[in-house]
Design an enzyme around this catalytic site. Structure first.
Site, PDB file in Angstrom:
ATOM      1  N   GLY A 173       0.740  -1.195  -0.078  1.00 48.69           N
ATOM      2  CA  GLY A 173       0.063   0.043  -0.006  1.00 48.69           C
ATOM      3  C   GLY A 173       1.032   1.285  -0.090  1.00 48.69           C
ATOM      4  N   SER A 218       4.646  -5.858  -2.248  1.00 49.98           N
ATOM      5  CA  SER A 218       4.747  -4.600  -2.650  1.00 49.98           C
ATOM      6  C   SER A 218       5.732  -3.694  -1.581  1.00 49.98           C
ATOM      7  CB  SER A 218       3.265  -3.880  -2.704  1.00 49.98           C
ATOM      8  OG  SER A 218       3.358  -2.683  -3.590  1.00 49.98           O
TER       9      SER A 218
END
Length: 446
Positions: A52, A140
Site C-alpha cells: 500500500g 509491494s
C-alpha cells in the site's frame, strides 16, 4: 475501496475496520488443534507485511484472508501459524521533522514492523509456533520493507526465511533528512500550522496535537528517511546516480517494439512492460547480485505468470497484475477462480507452503554465472535455465541499461525515464505534487 480498484479485484463484503492511531495489531490464524493444546511439536510461522505504498491498506483486508492458505497447509499435513502485521501508515508512520527529531522521529512504521517480529519471536511459542522457523512474506511496500530488514545485520535475525512479492526498494525510494524537513513544513502548512518565526519543536507539537482525521488526510507521507539510524547509508535505496539522459533511446523502443504509430492502449501496454521489467524484474536481479557473494544465504528467483482473471483495465487473464500474486496465494477468491487457472495457482500455493515449512523449493539456487528461475503458469510450473532467460525483453532491457550507464544503468532507466513518465501520477511526496501542478499551471490546492 480504492485499493480493490487499483488491484483489479472483485468487490467483496469487507471486514469493518475503524481507522485508529492504535493500529499496531497482529492477527493470528491458527489450527484449532493449537487452541485445544493438541499440537505435539511447534509449527512453522508465516508473518505477512501488507503493501500500500506505506500509505494505505491493512493486513486484514478481505483479499489477504489466509484461510484457504492455512487450510491447504492443514490438508497437506503441514499446518502453520499465520501472523498478519499492521503498522502505522502515511503521516502517522512516516511524517518526520529532522529539526525536532525527538518529537517526530523517522521511520516509525518500519520500527512497528520490527517490534511485531520481536513480539513473534518472544510469544509465538504460546500459540505452538516455532520462532526458529519463521518465514516473512512481504508484498509491494511490505516487500520493500523486508528488503531493508534483510539488509541489516542482527545478532538474532528477525526471521529465518523471506519471500518478497512485487516490491523492492527501487519502486519505494527514500527521502533525505533535507527532503523530509521540506515535506514536514509543507504538511504543517496544510494543517494550518504557522511555521514562520517559530521553533521546530513548537511547530511539531502543534502538528502532533492536530485532529487525527486531519493528519490522516495528509497525502504522500510514505517515505523512509535515509540516512538515519535504521538506514545508515546515505544513498541506500535512492537513485542519486541517475542524472543524465539516454544516449540511444531508439534501442529501448526497439526492444519493446514501441512505435509512434501504436494506438494509445497498445502503446500504454508496452510501456507498462518496460515499467515492470525495470522496476520489478530488474530490481530482483540487482538484489540477487547484491547477495550472491554470501555463502550462507540461498536465494531463488521465482516468477509468477498466471494472469489475473478479474482484470478490468487490462484484458482478463492476460497479465499477472500487481498484488494478484499474493492474493491468489492466500486464496480469498478461490470460489471464483476459472477452471483453467486452478492447477497453476494450487501448485503455486503448495510450493510456497513447502518453502515456509522446510525451506525446500523446486528451483536451483540463483548464481550470477548460472542464472535460473522457476516460473508458475496456469498450466503448471517450468524451470528456466540461463539459456531460456537470455534474449527475453527484461534481460535485453537490463543489457541496454548497462550499456547506457554501467553499474548505475538501471537507476538511470528507472529515475530519469520511467519515473519521469510516471511522475505526474506517481510523485514521491506532497511538496513534489505541488511543484508538478504549478509547473503545469494548475492550482495545487484543488
Amino acid at each position: 475501496m480504492t485499493d480493490i480498484r487499483w488491484n483489479q479485484l472483485p468487490e467483496y463484503p469487507q471486514r469493518e475496520q475503524e481507522q485508529s492511531e492504535d493500529c499496531m495489531r497482529l492477527t493470528l490464524t491458527c489450527p484449532t488443534s493449537v487452541l485445544d493444546r493438541h499440537t505435539s511439536e511447534p509449527l512453522p510461522v508465516v508473518a505477512f507485511i501488507h503493501g500500500g505504498a506505506l500509505m494505505i491498506g491493512s493486513g486484514d483486508r478481505h483479499y489477504y484472508d489466509p484461510t484457504a492458505f492455512c487450510t491447504t497447509a492443514l490438508t497437506n499435513s503441514r499446518p502453520i501459524i499465520f501472523a498478519s502485521i499492521n503498522y502505522h501508515l502515511g503521516a502517522l508512520g512516516f511524517l518526520h521533522c529532522p529539526e525536532a527529531a525527538s518529537l517526530m522521529p523517522p521511520n516509525n512504521g518500519l520500527y512497528d514492523q520490527i517490534l511485531a517480529f520481536e513480539w513473534i519471536q518472544i510469544y509465538i511459542t504460546g500459540f505452538a509456533g516455532n520462532p526458529d522457523n519463521l518465514t516473512a512474506i512481504g508484498q509491494s511496500a511490505g516487500a520493500a520493507s523486508l528488503s531493508l530488514h534483510s539488509s541489516r545485520f542482527r545478532r538474532k535475525p528477525l526471521y529465518r526465511k523471506a519471500i518478497r512479492f512485487s516490491g523492492s526498494t527501487t519502486v519505494l525510494v527514500t527521502m533525505t533528512p533535507e527532503e523530509h524537513q521540506k515535506e514536514f513544513l509543507f504538511q504543517a502548512g496544510r494543517l494550518g500550522v504557522e511555521v514562520r518565526g517559530r521553533s521546530m519543536e513548537d511547530v511539531a507539537r502543534e502538528v502532533i496535537d492536530a485532529p487525527i482525521d486531519a493528519i490522516r488526510s495528509l497525502e504522500y507521507c510514505g517515505a523512509p528517511c535515509s540516512p538515519s539510524e535504521l538506514i545508515a547509508e546515505a544513498d541506500w535505496a535512492t537513485m542519486r546516480h541517475a542524472r543524465s539522459t539516454l544516449k540511444d533511446p531508439e534501442t529501448l523502443l526497439a526492444i519493446y517494439n514501441i512505435s509512434e504509430d501504436d494506438e494509445d492502449d497498445v502503446a500504454l501496454e508496452k510501456i507498462c512492460r518496460v515499467v515492470t521489467d525495470i522496476g520489478y524484474y530488474g530490481a530482483v536481479i540487482s538484489s540477487l547480485l547484491g547477495v550472491a557473494a554470501s555463502l550462507k544465504t540461498y536465494n531463488y528467483h521465482v516468477l509468477f505468470d498466471i494472469g489475473n482473471p478479474f482484470s478490468t483495465l487490462l484484458q482478463k487473464g492476460r497479465f499477472a497484475t500487481h498484488t494478484w500474486d499474493v492474493v491468489s496465494l492466500f486464496g480469498a477468491y478461490d470460489d471464483q477462480l476459472p477452471q483453467d487457472v486452478r492447477q497453476g495457482i494450487f501448485e503455486w500455493r503448495r510450493a510456497i507452503l513447502a518453502y515456509c515449512n522446510t525451506g525446500e523449493i523446486p528451483c536451483d539456487v540463483w548464481r550470477p554465472m548460472f542464472r535460473s528461475a522457476l516460473v508458475f503458469r496456469k498450466g503448471g510450473t517450468e524451470r528456466l535455465r540461463q539459456e531460456h532467460l537470455t534474449n527475453t525483453e527484461p534481460e535485453r532491457a537490463l543489457e541496454f541499461a548497462e550499456q547506457e550507464g554501467g553499474e548505475y544503468g538501471p537507476d538511470l532507466l528507472w529515475e530519469d525515464v520511467i519515473r519521469f513518465f510516471l511522475k505526474t501520477g506517481n510523485p514521491r511526496y506532497s511538496h513534489e505534487v505541488a511543484e508538478i501542478m504549478r509547473e503545469y499551471g494548475r492550482d495545487p490546492s484543488t
